[in-house]
Design an enzyme around this catalytic site. Sequence first.
Site, PDB file in Angstrom:
ATOM      1  N   LYS A 140     -17.773  -8.272 -31.528  1.00  0.00           N
ATOM      2  CA  LYS A 140     -18.811  -7.536 -30.791  1.00  0.00           C
ATOM      3  C   LYS A 140     -19.706  -6.744 -31.741  1.00  0.00           C
ATOM      4  O   LYS A 140     -20.927  -6.803 -31.654  1.00  0.00           O
ATOM      5  CB  LYS A 140     -18.178  -6.543 -29.792  1.00  0.00           C
ATOM      6  N   ARG A 162     -15.413  -0.134 -21.012  1.00  0.00           N
ATOM      7  CA  ARG A 162     -14.122  -0.766 -21.265  1.00  0.00           C
ATOM      8  C   ARG A 162     -13.203  -0.678 -20.065  1.00  0.00           C
ATOM      9  O   ARG A 162     -12.080  -1.185 -20.124  1.00  0.00           O
ATOM     10  CB  ARG A 162     -13.444  -0.062 -22.435  1.00  0.00           C
ATOM     11  N   ARG A 188      -9.882  -7.455 -41.388  1.00  0.00           N
ATOM     12  CA  ARG A 188     -11.066  -6.592 -41.245  1.00  0.00           C
ATOM     13  C   ARG A 188     -10.982  -5.425 -42.227  1.00  0.00           C
ATOM     14  O   ARG A 188      -9.937  -4.811 -42.396  1.00  0.00           O
ATOM     15  CB  ARG A 188     -11.160  -6.047 -39.817  1.00  0.00           C
ATOM     16  N   ARG A 192      -8.460  -0.213 -41.062  1.00  0.00           N
ATOM     17  CA  ARG A 192      -8.358   0.884 -40.098  1.00  0.00           C
ATOM     18  C   ARG A 192      -6.905   1.051 -39.651  1.00  0.00           C
ATOM     19  O   ARG A 192      -6.197   0.068 -39.497  1.00  0.00           O
ATOM     20  CB  ARG A 192      -9.230   0.569 -38.871  1.00  0.00           C
ATOM     21  N   ARG A 194      -3.431  -2.953 -28.353  1.00  0.00           N
ATOM     22  CA  ARG A 194      -4.839  -2.949 -27.950  1.00  0.00           C
ATOM     23  C   ARG A 194      -5.186  -4.200 -27.156  1.00  0.00           C
ATOM     24  O   ARG A 194      -5.994  -4.157 -26.233  1.00  0.00           O
ATOM     25  CB  ARG A 194      -5.735  -2.827 -29.187  1.00  0.00           C
TER      26      ARG A 194
HETATM   27  P1  ADP Z   1     -15.182  -6.099 -32.666  1.00  0.00           P
HETATM   28  O1  ADP Z   1     -16.373  -5.180 -32.792  1.00  0.00           O
HETATM   29  O2  ADP Z   1     -15.256  -6.983 -31.468  1.00  0.00           O
HETATM   30  O3  ADP Z   1     -13.885  -5.378 -32.757  1.00  0.00           O
HETATM   31  P2  ADP Z   1     -15.883  -7.022 -35.366  1.00  0.00           P
HETATM   32  O4  ADP Z   1     -17.325  -7.373 -35.262  1.00  0.00           O
HETATM   33  O5  ADP Z   1     -15.528  -5.775 -36.060  1.00  0.00           O
HETATM   34  O6  ADP Z   1     -15.202  -7.100 -33.902  1.00  0.00           O
HETATM   35  O7  ADP Z   1     -15.135  -8.254 -36.054  1.00  0.00           O
HETATM   36  C1  ADP Z   1     -13.725  -8.222 -36.306  1.00  0.00           C
HETATM   37  C2  ADP Z   1     -13.426  -8.836 -37.669  1.00  0.00           C
HETATM   38  O8  ADP Z   1     -13.654 -10.250 -37.627  1.00  0.00           O
HETATM   39  C3  ADP Z   1     -14.311  -8.318 -38.801  1.00  0.00           C
HETATM   40  O9  ADP Z   1     -13.551  -8.298 -39.978  1.00  0.00           O
HETATM   41  C4  ADP Z   1     -15.453  -9.316 -38.881  1.00  0.00           C
HETATM   42  O10 ADP Z   1     -15.997  -9.386 -40.197  1.00  0.00           O
HETATM   43  C5  ADP Z   1     -14.739 -10.613 -38.504  1.00  0.00           C
HETATM   44  N1  ADP Z   1     -15.576 -11.541 -37.719  1.00  0.00           N
HETATM   45  C6  ADP Z   1     -16.533 -11.237 -36.789  1.00  0.00           C
HETATM   46  N2  ADP Z   1     -17.073 -12.352 -36.266  1.00  0.00           N
HETATM   47  C7  ADP Z   1     -16.448 -13.407 -36.864  1.00  0.00           C
HETATM   48  C8  ADP Z   1     -16.569 -14.843 -36.738  1.00  0.00           C
HETATM   49  N3  ADP Z   1     -17.428 -15.411 -35.885  1.00  0.00           N
HETATM   50  N4  ADP Z   1     -15.752 -15.598 -37.516  1.00  0.00           N
HETATM   51  C9  ADP Z   1     -14.853 -15.021 -38.371  1.00  0.00           C
HETATM   52  N5  ADP Z   1     -14.702 -13.693 -38.524  1.00  0.00           N
HETATM   53  C10 ADP Z   1     -15.474 -12.878 -37.782  1.00  0.00           C
HETATM   54  P1  ADP Z   2     -12.880  -2.691 -31.617  1.00  0.00           P
HETATM   55  O1  ADP Z   2     -14.316  -2.907 -32.036  1.00  0.00           O
HETATM   56  O2  ADP Z   2     -11.937  -3.247 -32.619  1.00  0.00           O
HETATM   57  O3  ADP Z   2     -12.580  -3.158 -30.237  1.00  0.00           O
HETATM   58  P2  ADP Z   2     -13.697   0.009 -31.287  1.00  0.00           P
HETATM   59  O4  ADP Z   2     -14.237   0.523 -32.561  1.00  0.00           O
HETATM   60  O5  ADP Z   2     -14.648  -0.458 -30.255  1.00  0.00           O
HETATM   61  O6  ADP Z   2     -12.662  -1.144 -31.643  1.00  0.00           O
HETATM   62  O7  ADP Z   2     -12.747   1.066 -30.615  1.00  0.00           O
HETATM   63  C1  ADP Z   2     -11.688   1.672 -31.320  1.00  0.00           C
HETATM   64  C2  ADP Z   2     -10.901   2.564 -30.358  1.00  0.00           C
HETATM   65  O8  ADP Z   2     -11.751   3.593 -29.848  1.00  0.00           O
HETATM   66  C3  ADP Z   2     -10.368   1.860 -29.122  1.00  0.00           C
HETATM   67  O9  ADP Z   2      -9.127   1.205 -29.355  1.00  0.00           O
HETATM   68  C4  ADP Z   2     -10.232   3.044 -28.164  1.00  0.00           C
HETATM   69  O10 ADP Z   2      -9.085   3.823 -28.456  1.00  0.00           O
HETATM   70  C5  ADP Z   2     -11.448   3.880 -28.495  1.00  0.00           C
HETATM   71  N1  ADP Z   2     -12.611   3.511 -27.661  1.00  0.00           N
HETATM   72  C6  ADP Z   2     -13.781   2.941 -28.078  1.00  0.00           C
HETATM   73  N2  ADP Z   2     -14.612   2.753 -27.036  1.00  0.00           N
HETATM   74  C7  ADP Z   2     -13.955   3.201 -25.926  1.00  0.00           C
HETATM   75  C8  ADP Z   2     -14.278   3.266 -24.539  1.00  0.00           C
HETATM   76  N3  ADP Z   2     -15.448   2.800 -24.059  1.00  0.00           N
HETATM   77  N4  ADP Z   2     -13.349   3.791 -23.704  1.00  0.00           N
HETATM   78  C9  ADP Z   2     -12.181   4.251 -24.158  1.00  0.00           C
HETATM   79  N5  ADP Z   2     -11.805   4.214 -25.437  1.00  0.00           N
HETATM   80  C10 ADP Z   2     -12.688   3.688 -26.336  1.00  0.00           C
END
Ligand code: ADP
Ligand code: ADP
Length: 214
Positions: free
Chosen positions: A13, A88, A127, A160, A171
């Site tokens: 995302k 979420r 990541r 992280r 999660r």
């Molecule tokens: P989210 O915001 O949904 O948690 P991230 O954008 O942080 O996800 O991506 C999670 C991890 O996967 C990061 O290390 C990112 O560089 C990697 N990643 C994101 N998109 C892809 C993809 N299409 N293929 C492989 N790795 C990806």
């Molecule tokens: P990821 O991109 O890997 O899904 P985020 O950076 O979006 O992780 O979120 C990290 C953490 O922050 C989540 O696991 C949750 O604890 C908290 N968080 C983020 N956004 C929300 C939300 N909209 N509602 C509740 N908790 C949230």
Amino acid sequence: MKIIMLGAPGAGKGTQAKQIAAKYEIPHISTGDIFRANIKNGTELGKKAKEYMDQGMLVPDELTCDLVMDRIAQDDCERGFVLDGFPRTIPQAEALTNALTKIGQSMDYAIDVDVPDENIVNRMSGRRACLNCGATYHIVFNPTKAEGVCDACGNETVLRDDDKPETVQKRLSVYHDQTQPLIDYYKEQNILKSVDGTKPMDEVFSDIVAILGE
Ligand code: ADP
Ligand code: ADP
Ligand code: ZN
């Protein structure tokens, strides 16, 4: 253009939201980034949010909704915004719908970045995040030029705390229970679009541009 990014933790995302924000010149609003900035600055909100985040749980809606509503009311959001990590939960989605309805607006797209659970654990363990500027890398799929150093700002990149495998499992189960129902919520609102998030990052982005338009 007002866009929501849906998808499991690690689906990509944030990676896609940053590119969308750059291409369409709209702010990227990540609740995770906002909470991490608050933790880093030692604010009251940061202290409360950290307790939940470290356990892989969601931060309560009361602490989350007002924050986002205030953010999207700012001037730079007039032409739209891309929400990453919000909503979420169904109550968060309803709070957003209600806030926009009041001002005669609605979201345009909810893009679900679809990645099966099997792929997620690998993604998360690889990541690396820069806690200074919010940039995200992957040790295999998107490595930094110098190991452990952020390309964008030169700070160190780290795994992280909540990306350790035990917390990732938690999660994912929270995602299935509380966030996945939003897919049907936005399907009913006729704004849901799905993309295959297992493709390489640039292909996922092309698929998104095909939906949003050049
Ligand atoms: P989210 O915001 O949904 O948690 P991230 O954008 O942080 O996800 O991506 C999670 C991890 O996967 C990061 O290390 C990112 O560089 C990697 N990643 C994101 N998109 C892809 C993809 N299409 N293929 C492989 N790795 C990806
Ligand atoms: P990821 O991109 O890997 O899904 P985020 O950076 O979006 O992780 O979120 C990290 C953490 O922050 C989540 O696991 C949750 O604890 C908290 N968080 C983020 N956004 C929300 C939300 N909209 N509602 C509740 N908790 C949230
Ligand atoms: Zn950085």
